[in-house]
Design an enzyme around this catalytic site. Structure first.
Site, mmCIF file in Angstrom:
data_model
loop_
_atom_site.group_PDB
_atom_site.id
_atom_site.type_symbol
_atom_site.label_atom_id
_atom_site.label_comp_id
_atom_site.label_asym_id
_atom_site.label_seq_id
_atom_site.Cartn_x
_atom_site.Cartn_y
_atom_site.Cartn_z
ATOM 1 N N GLY A 225 -9.910 20.505 -3.559
ATOM 2 C CA GLY A 225 -10.376 19.365 -4.604
ATOM 3 C C GLY A 225 -9.022 18.700 -5.105
ATOM 4 O O GLY A 225 -9.173 17.340 -5.408
ATOM 5 N N LEU B 42 -16.767 21.413 -4.567
ATOM 6 C CA LEU B 42 -17.458 22.837 -4.685
ATOM 7 C C LEU B 42 -16.526 23.695 -5.390
ATOM 8 O O LEU B 42 -15.423 23.831 -4.878
ATOM 9 C CB LEU B 42 -17.774 23.112 -3.271
ATOM 10 N N MET C 129 -13.818 22.083 -1.185
ATOM 11 C CA MET C 129 -13.914 23.241 -1.930
ATOM 12 C C MET C 129 -12.710 23.830 -2.478
ATOM 13 O O MET C 129 -11.700 23.795 -1.837
ATOM 14 C CB MET C 129 -14.448 24.445 -0.876
ATOM 15 N N CYS C 130 -12.733 24.489 -3.785
ATOM 16 C CA CYS C 130 -11.599 25.051 -4.327
ATOM 17 C C CYS C 130 -10.304 24.192 -4.411
ATOM 18 O O CYS C 130 -10.492 23.213 -4.771
ATOM 19 C CB CYS C 130 -11.736 26.567 -3.838
ATOM 20 N N GLY C 131 -9.386 24.848 -3.635
ATOM 21 C CA GLY C 131 -8.064 24.082 -3.720
ATOM 22 C C GLY C 131 -7.989 22.879 -3.032
ATOM 23 O O GLY C 131 -6.890 22.039 -3.491
#
Length: 574
Positions: A311, A335, A307-309
């Site tokens: 990635g 995500l 998720m988010c960072g």
């Protein structure tokens, strides 16, 4: 030249002919004020550019002043017929329609807001305009009549109804937030939500701990499970329980109940002594987590969801795996993860070489970018919702913070180590992670184009942190079979769009060309009025392997259980 007095009686010279000198004076006088956002110096520079652009375009200024004057005259002349912006919920109180004074204020606010936005569009280049629009939006949101007691009828009525008690309560809450919450409005009562009690309560055990992270293995809730494990990597700058929020709102709970073997990374909250943790630290840590989960599960590879960072972290690790011919990850889910930063975003608009250099110097000195500074920065992107609305509710109306699980999670801040902060800012500034780029990581040069595994990507329609277009372009960095879901909600809210949620929907495009124009994907996509969770589960099922009897003993001989979930790292405060 005009002169103003600061609180310490030292004079500030407001000389509009020398904006550089003025902004330098202001920075020196204000200093490290907790009421200012961490991007305060950036906004000073932006204001200087904006003012210079207007000063160099007298025709634009004349036209805007004329438009404002004509609009104000029309507002007064046709007050009974004009209406403020009909979709703005801030002006839903009947007084803004029935009382001429309040009606005039609402109309004048929207007229002024439009003039401010036009002054940006006509006075600056595209690059500087994007940054100035962020500043203009902050100014426009802050000047709304609803933010002030004397122009907010709801606050006035409540003060009368409570005999002034609402104002006393509001003042008390304001002082408490200044002292204890970094001068930001509280989003939830500090004692209403507690990790391990009503947040992050899916049963599991911590089975591994390194200096950087813990791994939680969730207890199976079915008699059989799919053999290939699922490892979830939350954002490196947030607590993991956004994905295990509360019963009925937990993606983890639901996917465990669906028969998957689920493991979760819980990142440590870094302190100043961890200043050297950088992107390579997190890439190697994610790789370590994958190896540990493979050993515990007894399966040679796994499915990964980030998720988010995380990635960027996962993409770099996968590129490294591709270079080294390692097949540890079978398929990956991204995500709301923006890897390709070439698509414009509010945050990226604030970056230039000077601001990045200044920010890196500050975090290098402190060792970390504090969690409160991070929260303040992200709140600025949604200032209407997370700053001004909260301030009106808590201070003017004297009510308790609205309090939801998501808002409580949002207040549970995490620091970012100086090394990681530096690496991420530079990658965004120089757009290091774009199609065709090569990156040096773990003493090797890698390319995202070498990644060739199946991927599922989620972008959120109302995401102010990572625009969904950025997630779409990020998906195109890799090879392999791709599926993209554009889902309802914001950056975190989309993660709790559980099955049966009345507002949940998503868009999908079967058989699309991932290299085609993004507009074609959107135009040809199909709207599905249910949660994206089910679509993701179906995608995972095709990649989860066979069913095997569930084991009700956590860990392995090499990695025995350490303590029950949620562990200790998630409890550390920023």
């Amino acid at each position: 030249m005009a002169k103003g007095k600061s609180k310490n009686n030292r004079t500030i010279n407001f000389d509009v002919r020398n904006l550089d000198a003025l902004t330098t004076q202001l920075r020196a006088k204000i200093g490290p004020n907790p009421l200012l956002p961490p991007a305060g110096s950036i906004l000073f520079d932006t204001f200087k550019d904006w003012a210079s652009g207007l000063a160099g375009n007298p025709r634009l200024v004349r036209d805007l002043l004329k438009e404002a004057a004509v609009g104000s005259f029309d507002n007064l002349q046709h007050l009974l017929n004009l209406d403020h912006h009909p979709s703005d919920p801030r002006f839903s109180h009947p007084a803004y329609k029935e009382n001429l004074l309040f009606r005039c204020l609402a109309n004048q606010y929207w007229l002024t807001r439009e003039v401010i936005q036009k002054s940006v569009d006509g006075s600056l280049s595209n690059e500087k305009s994007a940054r100035a629009k962020t500043l203009a939006n902050l100014i426009a949101e802050g000047m709304s009549p609803t933010n002030f007691f004397w122009t907010n009828p709801a606050a006035q009525i409540r003060a009368l109804e409570t005999g002034g008690a609402s104002l006393i309560t509001g003042l008390r809450q304001f002082v408490d937030d200044v002292v204890n919450n970094g001068a930001m409005p509280s989003m939830a009562k500090s004692d209403a939500y507690n990790v391990g009690k009503n947040l992050a309560i899916t049963e599991g055990s911590v089975v591994y701990r390194s200096p950087v992270f813990e791994i939680i293995e969730y207890a199976p809730q079915t008699e059989e499970v799919y053999e290939r494990p699922l490892l979830i990597g939350p954002s490196t700058v947030n607590k993991y329980y956004a994905l295990d929020l509360a019963p009925g709102k937990s993606l983890v709970e639901w996917i465990v109940q669906s028969g998957f073997r689920v493991y979760m990374i819980s990142w440590r909250n870094p302190q100043s002594e961890h200043r050297d943790w950088n992107l390579e630290t997190y890439v190697s840590s994610l790789n370590e987590a994958c190896q540990v989960v493979s050993e515990i599960s007894g399966f040679p590879d796994l499915n990964l969801a980030v998720m988010c960072g995380s990635g960027v972290t996962a993409a770099l690790m996968l590129a490294y795996h591709a270079k080294k011919k390692v097949r540890l990850v079978h398929a990956v889910t991204f995500l709301v993860a923006g890897i390709d930063s070439s698509y414009p975003s509010q945050f990226a608009a604030l970056l230039d070489e000077k601001s990045v250099e200044r920010a890196i110097e500050q975090t290098t000195e402190n060792g970390v970018l504090s969690g409160r500074s991070l929260m303040r920065s992200f709140s600025m992107m949604r200032s209407h919702e997370l700053i001004w609305n909260m301030g009106v509710n808590n201070y003017l109306l004297g009510k308790e913070p609205p309090g939801t699980e998501v808002l409580a999670w949002n207040m549970d801040v995490t620091n970012m180590p100086a090394g990681l902060h530096s690496d991420l800012l530079k990658s965004m500034l120089y757009q290091s992670f774009t199609k065709g780029a090569t990156v040096k990581i773990l003493n090797d040069t890698v390319s995202f184009e070498e990644i060739n595994i199946d991927s599922y990507t989620v972008g959120a329609m109302a995401d102010d942190t990572v625009p969904w277009q950025s997630t779409y372009y990020s998906m195109r960095l890799f090879r392999g079979k791709k599926r993209f879901a554009l889902v309802s909600g914001g950056h975190v809210q989309c993660m709790v769009n559980s099955l049966g949620h009345p507002k949940a929907f998503y868009r999908i495009n079967e058989g699309f060309d991932p290299n085609g124009p993004i507009e074609d994907w959107l135009k040809e996509s199909v709207l599905i009025n249910e949660s994206w969770w089910q679509d993701w589960q179906n995608w995972l099922l095709d990649r989860a392997g066979d069913k095997i009897p569930a084991s009700h003993s956590a860990g392995s001989r090499k990695y025995p259980p350490i303590l029950p979930a949620p562990g200790i790292y998630v409890m550390e405060k920023g």
